[in-house]
Design an enzyme around this catalytic site. Structure first.
Site, PDB file in Angstrom:
ATOM      1  N   SER A 112      31.212 -12.318   0.262  1.00  0.00           N
ATOM      2  CA  SER A 112      31.087 -10.854   0.153  1.00  0.00           C
ATOM      3  C   SER A 112      30.842 -10.175   1.504  1.00  0.00           C
ATOM      4  O   SER A 112      30.025 -10.615   2.308  1.00  0.00           O
ATOM      5  CB  SER A 112      29.939 -10.493  -0.780  1.00  0.00           C
ATOM      6  OG  SER A 112      29.770  -9.093  -0.796  1.00  0.00           O
TER       7      SER A 112
ATOM      8  N   THR B 180      29.789  -7.982  -8.874  1.00  0.00           N
ATOM      9  CA  THR B 180      31.177  -8.389  -8.724  1.00  0.00           C
ATOM     10  C   THR B 180      31.484  -9.554  -9.660  1.00  0.00           C
ATOM     11  O   THR B 180      30.640  -9.936 -10.493  1.00  0.00           O
ATOM     12  CB  THR B 180      31.493  -8.668  -7.225  1.00  0.00           C
ATOM     13  OG1 THR B 180      32.886  -8.926  -7.107  1.00  0.00           O
ATOM     14  CG2 THR B 180      30.698  -9.832  -6.663  1.00  0.00           C
TER      15      THR B 180
ATOM     16  N   SER C 287      29.947  -6.956   1.486  1.00  0.00           N
ATOM     17  CA  SER C 287      29.106  -5.793   1.167  1.00  0.00           C
ATOM     18  C   SER C 287      27.829  -5.728   2.011  1.00  0.00           C
ATOM     19  O   SER C 287      27.440  -4.640   2.446  1.00  0.00           O
ATOM     20  CB  SER C 287      28.751  -5.784  -0.317  1.00  0.00           C
ATOM     21  OG  SER C 287      29.916  -5.565  -1.058  1.00  0.00           O
TER      22      SER C 287
ATOM     23  N   LYS D 223      31.047  -8.073 -14.074  1.00  0.00           N
ATOM     24  CA  LYS D 223      31.266  -6.623 -14.215  1.00  0.00           C
ATOM     25  C   LYS D 223      31.184  -6.145 -15.667  1.00  0.00           C
ATOM     26  O   LYS D 223      30.722  -5.030 -15.924  1.00  0.00           O
ATOM     27  CB  LYS D 223      32.600  -6.235 -13.592  1.00  0.00           C
ATOM     28  CG  LYS D 223      32.593  -6.255 -12.065  1.00  0.00           C
ATOM     29  CD  LYS D 223      33.890  -5.729 -11.524  1.00  0.00           C
ATOM     30  CE  LYS D 223      33.832  -5.577 -10.016  1.00  0.00           C
ATOM     31  NZ  LYS D 223      35.034  -4.946  -9.469  1.00  0.00           N
TER      32      LYS D 223
ATOM     33  N   ARG E  57      52.836  -8.997 -14.910  1.00  0.00           N
ATOM     34  CA  ARG E  57      53.494 -10.261 -15.241  1.00  0.00           C
ATOM     35  C   ARG E  57      53.336 -10.572 -16.733  1.00  0.00           C
ATOM     36  O   ARG E  57      54.296 -10.880 -17.420  1.00  0.00           O
ATOM     37  CB  ARG E  57      52.874 -11.375 -14.385  1.00  0.00           C
ATOM     38  CG  ARG E  57      53.397 -12.748 -14.689  1.00  0.00           C
ATOM     39  CD  ARG E  57      52.734 -13.776 -13.825  1.00  0.00           C
ATOM     40  NE  ARG E  57      51.281 -13.863 -14.050  1.00  0.00           N
ATOM     41  CZ  ARG E  57      50.499 -14.768 -13.494  1.00  0.00           C
ATOM     42  NH1 ARG E  57      51.007 -15.649 -12.658  1.00  0.00           N
ATOM     43  NH2 ARG E  57      49.208 -14.785 -13.741  1.00  0.00           N
TER      44      ARG E  57
ATOM     45  N   GLY F 277      41.282  -6.019 -13.827  1.00  0.00           N
ATOM     46  CA  GLY F 277      40.132  -5.131 -13.721  1.00  0.00           C
ATOM     47  C   GLY F 277      40.356  -4.001 -12.727  1.00  0.00           C
ATOM     48  O   GLY F 277      40.023  -2.837 -13.003  1.00  0.00           O
TER      49      GLY F 277
ATOM     50  N   ASP G 154      34.947   1.723  -8.296  1.00  0.00           N
ATOM     51  CA  ASP G 154      36.204   1.208  -7.731  1.00  0.00           C
ATOM     52  C   ASP G 154      37.286   2.299  -7.712  1.00  0.00           C
ATOM     53  O   ASP G 154      37.997   2.463  -6.720  1.00  0.00           O
ATOM     54  CB  ASP G 154      36.724   0.024  -8.566  1.00  0.00           C
ATOM     55  CG  ASP G 154      36.071  -1.284  -8.150  1.00  0.00           C
ATOM     56  OD1 ASP G 154      35.560  -1.360  -7.020  1.00  0.00           O
ATOM     57  OD2 ASP G 154      36.076  -2.234  -8.962  1.00  0.00           O
TER      58      ASP G 154
HETATM   59  P1  NAP Z   1      42.199  -9.702 -12.044  1.00  0.00           P
HETATM   60  O1  NAP Z   1      41.490  -8.908 -13.068  1.00  0.00           O
HETATM   61  O2  NAP Z   1      42.094 -11.166 -12.042  1.00  0.00           O
HETATM   62  O3  NAP Z   1      43.766  -9.309 -12.133  1.00  0.00           O
HETATM   63  C1  NAP Z   1      44.742  -9.990 -11.373  1.00  0.00           C
HETATM   64  C2  NAP Z   1      46.092  -9.294 -11.519  1.00  0.00           C
HETATM   65  O4  NAP Z   1      47.017  -9.975 -10.660  1.00  0.00           O
HETATM   66  C3  NAP Z   1      46.667  -9.369 -12.944  1.00  0.00           C
HETATM   67  O5  NAP Z   1      47.428  -8.235 -13.200  1.00  0.00           O
HETATM   68  C4  NAP Z   1      47.553 -10.637 -12.829  1.00  0.00           C
HETATM   69  O6  NAP Z   1      48.601 -10.657 -13.768  1.00  0.00           O
HETATM   70  C5  NAP Z   1      48.120 -10.445 -11.443  1.00  0.00           C
HETATM   71  N1  NAP Z   1      48.627 -11.715 -10.911  1.00  0.00           N
HETATM   72  C6  NAP Z   1      47.893 -12.784 -10.495  1.00  0.00           C
HETATM   73  N2  NAP Z   1      48.721 -13.778 -10.075  1.00  0.00           N
HETATM   74  C7  NAP Z   1      49.991 -13.315 -10.248  1.00  0.00           C
HETATM   75  C8  NAP Z   1      51.266 -13.861  -9.978  1.00  0.00           C
HETATM   76  N3  NAP Z   1      51.406 -15.085  -9.468  1.00  0.00           N
HETATM   77  N4  NAP Z   1      52.361 -13.102 -10.259  1.00  0.00           N
HETATM   78  C9  NAP Z   1      52.223 -11.853 -10.771  1.00  0.00           C
HETATM   79  N5  NAP Z   1      51.041 -11.280 -11.020  1.00  0.00           N
HETATM   80  C10 NAP Z   1      49.935 -11.999 -10.763  1.00  0.00           C
HETATM   81  O7  NAP Z   1      41.781  -9.250 -10.580  1.00  0.00           O
HETATM   82  P2  NAP Z   1      41.331  -7.797 -10.083  1.00  0.00           P
HETATM   83  O8  NAP Z   1      39.856  -7.703 -10.038  1.00  0.00           O
HETATM   84  O9  NAP Z   1      42.089  -6.760 -10.852  1.00  0.00           O
HETATM   85  O10 NAP Z   1      41.836  -7.845  -8.547  1.00  0.00           O
HETATM   86  C11 NAP Z   1      43.198  -7.825  -8.233  1.00  0.00           C
HETATM   87  C12 NAP Z   1      43.390  -7.687  -6.725  1.00  0.00           C
HETATM   88  O11 NAP Z   1      42.817  -6.482  -6.263  1.00  0.00           O
HETATM   89  C13 NAP Z   1      42.749  -8.798  -5.896  1.00  0.00           C
HETATM   90  O12 NAP Z   1      43.591  -9.082  -4.811  1.00  0.00           O
HETATM   91  C14 NAP Z   1      41.468  -8.178  -5.399  1.00  0.00           C
HETATM   92  O13 NAP Z   1      41.023  -8.749  -4.180  1.00  0.00           O
HETATM   93  C15 NAP Z   1      41.934  -6.743  -5.175  1.00  0.00           C
HETATM   94  N6  NAP Z   1      40.822  -5.778  -5.250  1.00  0.00           N
HETATM   95  C16 NAP Z   1      40.594  -5.043  -4.136  1.00  0.00           C
HETATM   96  C17 NAP Z   1      39.579  -4.110  -4.141  1.00  0.00           C
HETATM   97  C18 NAP Z   1      39.340  -3.298  -2.912  1.00  0.00           C
HETATM   98  O14 NAP Z   1      38.259  -2.730  -2.780  1.00  0.00           O
HETATM   99  N7  NAP Z   1      40.313  -3.204  -2.037  1.00  0.00           N
HETATM  100  C19 NAP Z   1      38.787  -3.922  -5.293  1.00  0.00           C
HETATM  101  C20 NAP Z   1      39.054  -4.693  -6.427  1.00  0.00           C
HETATM  102  C21 NAP Z   1      40.093  -5.632  -6.389  1.00  0.00           C
HETATM  103  P3  NAP Z   1      48.439 -11.443 -15.170  1.00  0.00           P
HETATM  104  O15 NAP Z   1      47.733 -10.500 -16.097  1.00  0.00           O
HETATM  105  O16 NAP Z   1      49.832 -11.737 -15.585  1.00  0.00           O
HETATM  106  O17 NAP Z   1      47.658 -12.690 -14.883  1.00  0.00           O
END
Ligand code: NAP
Length: 473
Positions: A214, A261, A216, A265, A353, A331, A302
């Site tokens: 993290s 995190t 943070s 959550k 996907r 999420g 977020d």
């Molecule tokens: P999550 O709930 O695990 O969701 C992951 C997403 O990615 C789902 O839609 C998943 O699709 C898709 N995915 C994963 N592998 C894939 C692949 N090989 N091909 C196509 N789609 C794929 O995670 P999350 O918390 O939403 O986070 C997602 C991303 O956002 C991460 O990279 C995280 O680091 C980033 N993020 C950034 C911030 C920021 O402050 N910048 C904040 C939060 C999150 P499926 O449903 O098909 O598995």
């Protein structure tokens, strides 16, 4: 008058620094083990022992700095009438934890101020801690994981590293850390060493599992320093089974609040008596704090972090009436879709996907969210003003996001939530097609603002200095 800390403890020095109490550190020239043995031989109580050792340390340094205030501190753990020190070996710690498991013990935290050999002030705090009932297996796993960190600590634990092993605590956080900062601060104010407006430090933390990665703490501790606020922001690994109990425990010892995190959550939202509207809409919380009545408020920042950063990066962006393409339905997508609709977007085209997950997400919102198949996403790029990648594709260790941007309208904004690496193929591709690329680091920084304001009482800025600091870590 100056304050001299008669100690070589990095924990106490860090606590004084974080509490904005100026001091110099001088290790006392005493044989602590011998003095301890002598005091114990005299048959004194654990409380008296902590006080005597604190006096021994401060008196030793006082002899070197005439006319100055010397702070001596000591902490003694008492269990069933016995005094416990630092564990001598992993086997010794195992025996201690098995004995203390499921029972309460007392920490006596003593501090004294000595000037020219005379005790001017003393304070001994009593903290009662109830250790959970730990199975033999849990004790073994705890020692394997924590021995190197806890071998120098009385009782063999660092409360701030593994608070989840405690069921209940009667006392406050800095007393457990080994220094009653509030009481010390009040004394130092009374002798004009601290200004009357000095306030005790405040504490917050990010809770996750795992949490080592993290960023943070870098963000919040930078803001604390910049705004000259006493306090510290920690990162604490909390196993899922103990999340709610640990939040309650940490609030009870005086924490102001938490960021939450993965994977907590959803649980963070569940434990709250007062979830914010946006957290309820998203179905998850990332920020916890107490309201004036002591109820736990759960918020999700977020979405607002994403939106604030989008507007900072593209000052002409107006959500009203816009159509947006969102890639992914996890999420982060829930927070992004919710924020864009609240800000006035006309429609969100959602693709993922796993189509079913996209449909479930769309059903949480009004009919303004329409889902399209993942393999048809290229067809929608030319119809929207903003494309947001909320998938983990493009992250270090993940495949790149494959999408054809060649039909985009000039000036389309492409926002990638991924921030490691900063420059993804998606963003490179966007710029090559006359689009505006925005990376995800700013969202990470902006989402931290509301929590900091709730815990520490001041709204910080997200500027380039902070961005560079986080990138350098
Ligand atoms: P999550 O709930 O695990 O969701 C992951 C997403 O990615 C789902 O839609 C998943 O699709 C898709 N995915 C994963 N592998 C894939 C692949 N090989 N091909 C196509 N789609 C794929 O995670 P999350 O918390 O939403 O986070 C997602 C991303 O956002 C991460 O990279 C995280 O680091 C980033 N993020 C950034 C911030 C920021 O402050 N910048 C904040 C939060 C999150 P499926 O449903 O098909 O598995």
């Amino acid at each position: 008058m100056k304050l001299f800390l008669a100690s070589s403890s990095v924990f106490r020095a860090n606590l004084l620094r974080r509490s904005l109490i100026p001091f110099e550190m001088v290790p006392p020239d005493i044989d602590e083990d011998r003095l301890k043995r002598d005091h114990l031989k005299a048959g004194i109580s654990s409380k008296e022992l902590s006080l005597k050792l604190a006096v021994d340390k401060a008196t030793s340094v006082s002899a070197q700095v005439s006319g100055e205030l010397c702070l001596g501190c000591d902490q003694v753990l008492e269990f069933q009438g016995e005094t416990f020190g630092k564990p001598s070996s992993p086997a010794n710690l195992e025996a201690t934890l098995k004995r203390m498991s499921g029972q309460s013990h007392i920490l006596h935290t003593a501090q004294v101020i000595v000037k020219d050999g005379k005790v001017l002030w003393s304070h001994v705090a009593r903290t009662k801690l109830f250790l959970r009932n730990l199975s033999d297996q849990a004790v073994g796993a705890y020692i394997d994981e924590n021995w190197s960190d806890v071998q120098g600590c009385a009782g063999g634990y660092l409360f701030e590293k593994t608070p989840h092993i405690f069921e209940k605590v009667e006392g406050n956080f800095t007393d457990i850390l080994g220094l009653s900062v509030s009481a010390l601060g009040e004394f130092l104010k009374s002798v004009n060493v601290l200004p009357t407006q000095w306030q005790p430090p405040k504490f917050a933390a990010v809770l996750g599992h795992p949490i080592a990665h993290s960023k943070s703490p870098t963000v919040h501790n930078h803001w604390l320093q910049k705004h000259n606020i006493g306090g510290e922001y920690l990162k604490i690994d909390v196993p899922p089974d103990h999340f709610s109990d640990t939040v309650t425990l940490l609030f009870s010892v005086g924490f102001s609040g938490f960021n939450v995190t993965i994977p907590h959550k959803h649980n963070a939202l569940q434990l709250s008596e007062r979830p914010s509207q946006r957290a309820q809409k998203i179905g998850a919380a990332n920020t916890l704090y107490l309201d004036g009545q002591g109820s736990v408020v759960a918020d999700n920042t977020d979405g607002v972090g994403f939106l604030d950063h989008l507007k900072q990066s593209c000052p002409s962006w107006k959500s009203a009436g816009q159509d947006v393409l969102v890639l992914g339905a996890g999420g982060a997508a829930r927070a992004v879709v919710s924020a864009l609709l609240d800000d006035g977007c006309r429609s969100v085209i959602l693709t993922n996907r796993t189509g079913e997950t996209a449909n479930t997400l769309a059903s949480r919102f009004a009919s303004s969210v329409k889902t399209v198949p993942w393999d048809k996403k290229d067809d929608y790029v030319g119809q929207v003003a903003l494309v947001v990648n909320t998938t983990s594709l493009g992250m270090t260790g993940m495949p790149e996001l494959n999408i054809d941007l060649s039909h985009c309208k000039p000036g389309t904004v492409f926002y990638d939530l991924v921030y490691a690496p900063l420059e993804t193929d998606f963003l490179r591709n966007a710029r090559q097609n006359q689009g505006i690329g925005v990376d995800g680091l700013g969202m990470l920084l902006h989402q931290a603002v509301p929590g900091f304001e709730a815990w520490f009482g001041c709204a910080p800025d997200v500027d380039d200095e902070l961005r560079q600091l986080v990138l350098a870590r």
